[in-house]
Enzyme design. Structure first.
Site, short mmCIF file in Angstrom:
data_model
loop_
_atom_site.label_atom_id
_atom_site.label_comp_id
_atom_site.label_asym_id
_atom_site.label_seq_id
_atom_site.Cartn_x
_atom_site.Cartn_y
_atom_site.Cartn_z
CG ASN A 212 -4.12 -3.63 4.96
OD1 ASN A 212 -4.98 -2.78 4.78
ND2 ASN A 212 -2.94 -3.33 5.47
NE ARG A 220 9.87 -3.97 -15.89
CZ ARG A 220 10.73 -3.13 -15.30
NH1 ARG A 220 10.90 -3.22 -13.98
NH2 ARG A 220 11.40 -2.26 -16.00
CG ASP A 267 -9.80 -5.85 10.16
OD1 ASP A 267 -10.42 -6.85 10.54
OD2 ASP A 267 -8.60 -5.87 9.83
CB ALA A 302 -3.76 -8.12 15.45
N GLY A 303 -6.08 -6.43 13.12
CA GLY A 303 -7.33 -5.68 13.15
C GLY A 303 -7.06 -4.24 13.53
#
Length: 377
Positions: A212, A220, A267, A302-303
């Protein structure tokens, strides 16, 4: 005061054992197999795992660590404790330097009270192109001098800083952070493979929520993901909530890094434990729908609204981890990263009696922290 927990299936680093354990003055004094030598509190054959250790958590129960309010921060801590997290680092988000210093100073009180294991500065030294739910207007190039001021405000409780090492001053900030005994983490970064290796050489040892807010893995252009996974010096955070990362990529990370370099994080943000609605994460407005938190403006994730017991359970059911391996990534590996493995992270004699009792379906049936029941089974 002595307490014996009997009739338990104890999950240790070397397997699962039918047995018992004794606790005195908040610490484990005996771990035995078979029947307990004296009557005790029977756990009815339920599993016991070490208390979870979360190194990346922004709040819960309406409390937001970035707000720097000790009262609501205690509410957040209590929520996560009920879900089995007995050691927790409070994560901040990008703000003004004064705002970060005020929040760190307030949270330092909870560290001094033993409720938090430290403070994580996630921002403001991150890449604008990978800022996610951070306010781009408040981002800054890394500064060792500014970091020293934030560390002073945290009164010795700064535990981790997320830095995009490719930014001007980034490598110097990583060196300074590591030199102060604070964990330097690579995250919210647009670095390529070689730049990421330079950050690791400078002293970065953690990948903030791997995958994230960083370039994706490419055949590549391998980018930061490959560099962070393959380097034995780096431990990677994984958010296992079914939203942030596809299970196939979680399995890939786990197979490469193994339980010794993989750690679950939540998170979590203030909406954790509550229903859908609008909340804040630092200065940013967040809308939660069906348990998924996204910015009101722009829609970036957002978290999360994740708790560690859910992440643990998903790791067993979705990823196929054994209970001992799940306990390692949820407890022992993050404890080692924090330098606390001599006290927490596994069920061993001499360690704090931080325990989670799990039902047959791996739901939390009881939580103990330092020998005291938070939720008694």
């Amino acid at each position: 005061m002595s307490l014996t927990l009997a009739d338990a299936r104890i999950v240790t680093t070397d397997g699962i054992h039918d047995g018992w354990l004794t606790i005195e003055d908040g610490r484990i004094t005996h771990v035995g197999r078979g029947s307990a030598p004296r009557p005790g509190h029977s756990l009815g054959g339920r599993h016991v795992v070490p208390g979870f250790v979360d190194v990346h958590n922004h709040g819960g129960a309406g409390g937001s660590f970035p707000a720097g309010d000790p009262g609501t921060a205690r509410d957040a801590i209590a929520l996560h404790e009920r879900h089995g997290t007995t050691t927790m680092v409070a994560s901040l988000v990008t703000d003004t330097l004064d705002g970060l210093a005020r929040a760190a100073s307030a949270l330092a009180e909870l560290c001094e009270d033993g409720l938090l294991a430290g403070i994580h500065f996630e921002g403001p030294y991150i890449a604008r192109s990978r800022c996610g739910a951070h306010d781009p207007s408040l981002l800054r190039d890394p500064s060792a001098q500014e970091l020293a001021g934030l560390f002073k405000a945290a009164r010795g409780h700064a535990r981790m800083v997320t830095i995009a090492g490719e930014l001007p001053g980034g490598l110097d900030a990583i060196r300074m952070t590591a030199g102060e005994g604070v964990i330097a983490a690579v995250g919210h970064s647009d670095a390529d493979y070689d730049q990421t290796l330079q950050a690791v050489e400078a002293g970065a040892t953690v990948a903030t929520h791997l995958y994230n807010a960083m370039p994706p893995l490419g055949h590549r252009a391998p980018g930061p993901v490959a560099a962070l996974l393959e380097d034995e010096r780096v431990t990677v955070e994984l958010i296992n909530d079914g939203v942030h990362v596809h299970p196939a990529m979680l399995r890939l990370a786990y197979e490469v890094a193994g339980p010794g370099r993989t750690m679950l994080v939540t998170d979590a943000m203030s909406a954790t434990g509550l229903g859908d609605g609008e909340y804040v994460l630092g200065p940013m407005r967040v809308r939660v729908e069906d348990g998924v938190a996204r910015l009101v403006e722009g829609g970036s994730i957002a978290g999360s609204t994740l708790t560690m017991d859910v992440a643990f359970r998903r790791s067993v059911r979705e990823l196929g981890l054994s209970l001992p391996d799940a306990a390692q990534v949820a407890s022992l590996t993050p404890a080692r990263v924090l330098g606390l493995a001599d006290r927490v992270g596994s069920i061993d004699v001499g360690k704090d009696a931080d325990l989670v009792v799990l039902s047959d379906d791996l739901e939390v049936a009881g939580v103990m922290r330092r020998g005291a029941w938070i939720t008694e089974p």
